[in-house]
Design a protein around this motif. Structure first.
Motif, PDB file in Angstrom:
ATOM      1  N   ASN A 129     -27.241 -22.180 -14.580  1.00 36.94           N
ATOM      2  CA  ASN A 129     -26.359 -23.217 -15.112  1.00 36.94           C
ATOM      3  C   ASN A 129     -25.935 -24.182 -13.997  1.00 36.94           C
ATOM      4  O   ASN A 129     -26.195 -23.960 -12.824  1.00 36.94           O
ATOM      5  CB  ASN A 129     -25.156 -22.603 -15.812  1.00 36.94           C
ATOM      6  CG  ASN A 129     -24.298 -21.793 -14.850  1.00 36.94           C
ATOM      7  OD1 ASN A 129     -24.243 -22.105 -13.664  1.00 36.94           O
ATOM      8  ND2 ASN A 129     -23.652 -20.765 -15.346  1.00 36.94           N
ATOM      9  N   ASN A 130     -25.258 -25.246 -14.435  1.00 40.51           N
ATOM     10  CA  ASN A 130     -24.928 -26.310 -13.483  1.00 40.51           C
ATOM     11  C   ASN A 130     -24.052 -25.823 -12.344  1.00 40.51           C
ATOM     12  O   ASN A 130     -24.228 -26.209 -11.197  1.00 40.51           O
ATOM     13  CB  ASN A 130     -24.208 -27.441 -14.227  1.00 40.51           C
ATOM     14  CG  ASN A 130     -25.202 -28.262 -15.016  1.00 40.51           C
ATOM     15  OD1 ASN A 130     -26.406 -28.160 -14.758  1.00 40.51           O
ATOM     16  ND2 ASN A 130     -24.724 -29.039 -15.973  1.00 40.51           N
ATOM     17  N   ARG A 131     -23.120 -24.920 -12.676  1.00 46.09           N
ATOM     18  CA  ARG A 131     -22.180 -24.458 -11.653  1.00 46.09           C
ATOM     19  C   ARG A 131     -22.929 -23.680 -10.559  1.00 46.09           C
ATOM     20  O   ARG A 131     -22.740 -23.921  -9.365  1.00 46.09           O
ATOM     21  CB  ARG A 131     -21.111 -23.575 -12.307  1.00 46.09           C
ATOM     22  CG  ARG A 131     -20.090 -23.074 -11.307  1.00 46.09           C
ATOM     23  CD  ARG A 131     -18.671 -23.536 -11.601  1.00 46.09           C
ATOM     24  NE  ARG A 131     -18.199 -23.076 -12.882  1.00 46.09           N
ATOM     25  CZ  ARG A 131     -17.407 -21.992 -13.020  1.00 46.09           C
ATOM     26  NH1 ARG A 131     -17.045 -21.291 -11.969  1.00 46.09           N
ATOM     27  NH2 ARG A 131     -16.978 -21.660 -14.197  1.00 46.09           N
ATOM     28  N   ALA A 132     -23.800 -22.772 -11.019  1.00 42.14           N
ATOM     29  CA  ALA A 132     -24.557 -21.979 -10.055  1.00 42.14           C
ATOM     30  C   ALA A 132     -25.436 -22.885  -9.183  1.00 42.14           C
ATOM     31  O   ALA A 132     -25.555 -22.672  -7.967  1.00 42.14           O
ATOM     32  CB  ALA A 132     -25.419 -20.959 -10.769  1.00 42.14           C
ATOM     33  N   ARG A 178     -24.852 -26.020  -8.365  1.00 42.52           N
ATOM     34  CA  ARG A 178     -24.011 -26.715  -7.382  1.00 42.52           C
ATOM     35  C   ARG A 178     -23.603 -25.763  -6.258  1.00 42.52           C
ATOM     36  O   ARG A 178     -23.562 -26.141  -5.091  1.00 42.52           O
ATOM     37  CB  ARG A 178     -22.728 -27.260  -8.047  1.00 42.52           C
ATOM     38  CG  ARG A 178     -22.947 -28.252  -9.165  1.00 42.52           C
ATOM     39  CD  ARG A 178     -23.456 -29.562  -8.710  1.00 42.52           C
ATOM     40  NE  ARG A 178     -22.560 -30.288  -7.809  1.00 42.52           N
ATOM     41  CZ  ARG A 178     -22.813 -31.515  -7.358  1.00 42.52           C
ATOM     42  NH1 ARG A 178     -23.922 -32.142  -7.719  1.00 42.52           N
ATOM     43  NH2 ARG A 178     -21.984 -32.131  -6.550  1.00 42.52           N
ATOM     44  N   TRP A 179     -23.301 -24.510  -6.627  1.00 39.10           N
ATOM     45  CA  TRP A 179     -22.885 -23.534  -5.625  1.00 39.10           C
ATOM     46  C   TRP A 179     -24.012 -23.251  -4.629  1.00 39.10           C
ATOM     47  O   TRP A 179     -23.775 -23.169  -3.421  1.00 39.10           O
ATOM     48  CB  TRP A 179     -22.451 -22.233  -6.290  1.00 39.10           C
ATOM     49  CG  TRP A 179     -20.982 -22.220  -6.571  1.00 39.10           C
ATOM     50  CD1 TRP A 179     -20.376 -22.465  -7.765  1.00 39.10           C
ATOM     51  CD2 TRP A 179     -19.932 -21.963  -5.634  1.00 39.10           C
ATOM     52  NE1 TRP A 179     -19.022 -22.399  -7.638  1.00 39.10           N
ATOM     53  CE2 TRP A 179     -18.710 -22.088  -6.341  1.00 39.10           C
ATOM     54  CE3 TRP A 179     -19.903 -21.661  -4.282  1.00 39.10           C
ATOM     55  CZ2 TRP A 179     -17.485 -21.911  -5.733  1.00 39.10           C
ATOM     56  CZ3 TRP A 179     -18.668 -21.472  -3.661  1.00 39.10           C
ATOM     57  CH2 TRP A 179     -17.477 -21.606  -4.394  1.00 39.10           C
ATOM     58  N   THR A 180     -25.239 -23.095  -5.151  1.00 37.13           N
ATOM     59  CA  THR A 180     -26.370 -22.831  -4.268  1.00 37.13           C
ATOM     60  C   THR A 180     -26.550 -23.978  -3.276  1.00 37.13           C
ATOM     61  O   THR A 180     -26.638 -23.762  -2.064  1.00 37.13           O
ATOM     62  CB  THR A 180     -27.665 -22.682  -5.096  1.00 37.13           C
ATOM     63  OG1 THR A 180     -27.375 -21.849  -6.204  1.00 37.13           O
ATOM     64  CG2 THR A 180     -28.783 -22.097  -4.273  1.00 37.13           C
TER      65      THR A 180
END
Lengths: 270, 262
Positions: free
Chosen positions: B2-5, B7-9
């Motif tokens: 997903n988008n959050r993961a 961005r986190w990566t």
């Protein structure tokens, strides 16, 4: 759909690559492979060879490998590891706790300081070297010491006015005005003279040895600058006997012959 | 993912990258001594090295732009094997170790080398170990950065604009002035700044070709390098001064270029 499916895989690849890099950085370096055509050295027999760590001034870089090879020939159980660098840099390494067995300094101050701190045993006088003027045979514009005061372009590592020149201050000032570059080391100064970009350069006698396109001119008496080399054993050497033997070896044949050939001359005498 | 993961990566990789680049700079700032900074600021030699660095890098950049911009335009607007070959050759200095670049300059322009006799007939006795040599050394090392940026900037100008301009009856020179230059402006300015920054930090080729004479050929990088062999704290402090000056100059240049562009 296809687009969306690619993203997690990309992230995986990036993660795996980063992990791989970290792992690679932790791996010990592979052992050097002996060049093709040479016999592979047999695995060291027990007891393992003694590694004698010799720290020496960079100006001995042409001579000491020969001396070390000769020493190893006579002492097959010892492997001499040379660390050649500016004496000041070597001193900083020893002060920061790097192990050393023998310390050869191009300036007595550094070995004395290490001795005062209890890191070295009392340094012994070793050999001498002296400042000379190397003139470029390519340019031929400067033929003598006084020539450089009148014309030409000089190079050197350090300011000639750094040393005291009783009664010659005026000459030194004129020479100084004709110096166009203070090079980072004497080798660079030598190469500028060899190329003819500088007409003359202040070098040590040993830096001019084995070099083409330059001629050595001795400095006049009042301007003589000598470098004294000292040798000392580490106060904490794990191989005290071998270190003492190496120091003695430096004063015997063939070491003295190699030193003489490179322009180093013994203490005492003129 | 997903988008959050996602961005986190990206964020964590970016953080690693950023801290790697910033740590050495932070260490310099940490080790620098305010007293030494003050006393170095009081020394005329420091200012002569700063002045030499700023002027030589600026001259090197201006000369690079004067020659590199036309070359980049010609190569960006032609095609074929020879264009690719020429482009590769002109970007080659990027991979040269600077000391080797300096040696190449000596072997080309030295008194007894390739062009030496010709230069001497023109009345130029010395090139090596002079101020001109400082600029030449900086140019050889930094010019490919501008050239590359300029070629890319020209390449990004849509060809249909050029055709439209030609159809409307404009000559190539007019199109270049009114269409190509304004569109490529951002890339050109960015390339020139990159070139200037690289010239400012140049050390290896300068030492080799121009030597080091305080007040004449000594730049900030040479001063720092020579000082680092005897006095680390002063060298670190001078490095910090150079860093601060370059950041200030780059920000100012960005501001000016940005305002002019918008």
């Amino acid at each position: 759909m296809n687009e969306r499916n690619r993203h997690p895989r990309t992230a995986w690849w990036v993660g795996a690559a980063a992990l791989g890099l970290c792992l690679a950085a932790c791996q010990p370096l592979p052992q050097p492979v002996p060049p093709v055509g040479q016999p592979v050295p047999p695995p060291p027999a027990t007891p393992a060879k003694v590694e004698l760590l010799v720290f020496a001034a960079a100006s001995l870089g042409d001579v000491l490998p020969k001396v070390a090879a000769a020493y190893e020939k006579q002492h097959p159980d010892v492997h001499v590891v040379l660390n050649l660098a500016g004496t000041q840099q070597l001193r900083a390494q020893v002060e920061s706790g790097v192990a050393v067995d023998v310390f050869i300094s191009a300036n007595p101050i550094h070995s004395e300081k290490l001795h005062d701190k209890g890191l070295l045993e009392a340094p012994q006088m070793f050999v001498r070297n002296r400042l000379i003027l190397a003139v470029s045979t390519r340019s031929g514009r400067v033929k003598s010491f006084t020539d450089l005061a009148a014309q030409g372009r000089g190079a050197g590592r350090e300011d000639p006015a750094r040393h005291r020149h009783a009664g010659r201050e005026d000459l030194v000032r004129k020479i100084r005005a004709n110096i166009v570059s203070y090079e980072e080391n004497v080798q660079q100064a030598a190469s500028k003279v060899q190329l003819g970009e500088a007409d003359a350069g202040f070098l040590y006698l040993t830096d001019a040895a084995f070099k083409t396109d330059l001629k050595v001119i001795e400095l006049p008496r009042p301007m003589h600058v000598e470098a004294f080399y000292t040798k000392a054993r580490s106060a904490h050497s794990g191989h005290a006997a071998e270190a003492a033997e190496f120091l003695a070896f430096l004063a015997r044949r063939p070491a003295v012959l190699y030193l003489d050939e490179a322009g180093f001359y013994p203490m005492g005498g003129p | 993912m997903n988008n959050r993961a996602f961005r986190w990566t990206l964020g964590s990789l970016g953080l690693l990258y950023g801290s790697f680049l910033l740590l050495p700079l932070a260490a310099l700032a940490w080790r620098a001594s305010p007293q030494i900074l003050w006393s170095e600021l009081m020394r005329p030699e420091t200012w002569s090295a700063v002045a030499m660095s700023l002027t030589s890098a600026t001259i090197a950049t201006l000369v690079t732009v004067a020659g590199g911009l036309p070359m980049a335009y010609i190569l960006a607007t032609s095609e074929g094997r020879w264009t690719r070959l020429a482009t590769t050759i002109l970007e080659l200095p990027l991979v040269l170790p600077p000391a080797v670049a300096g040696l190449g300059l000596i072997l080309a322009f030295g008194r007894y080398q390739l062009l030496g006799p010709l230069l001497s007939r023109l009345g130029i006795e010395h090139v090596a170990l002079t101020r001109t040599a400082v600029v030449m050394a900086q140019m050889l090392v930094s010019a490919p950065l501008f050239f590359r940026a300029a070629r890319t900037a020209f390449g990004m100008v849509p060809e249909r604009y050029l055709r439209a301009s030609a159809v409307l009856g404009a000559r190539e020179a007019t199109t270049f002035r009114l269409v190509v230059l304004p569109l490529a402006r951002g890339g050109l300015v960015g390339g020139a700044l990159l070139c200037w920054a690289r010239a400012l930090g140049e050390l290896g080729a300068t030492l080799m070709f121009a030597g080091n004479l305080p007040g004449v050929t000594r730049t900030m990088p040479t001063a720092i390098y020579i000082k680092a062999q005897s006095d680390i704290t002063t060298a670190v402090t001078l490095s910090l001064l150079l860093l601060l000056l370059s950041v200030a100059a780059l920000l100012a240049a960005r501001q000016v270029a940005g305002e002019a562009a918008s």
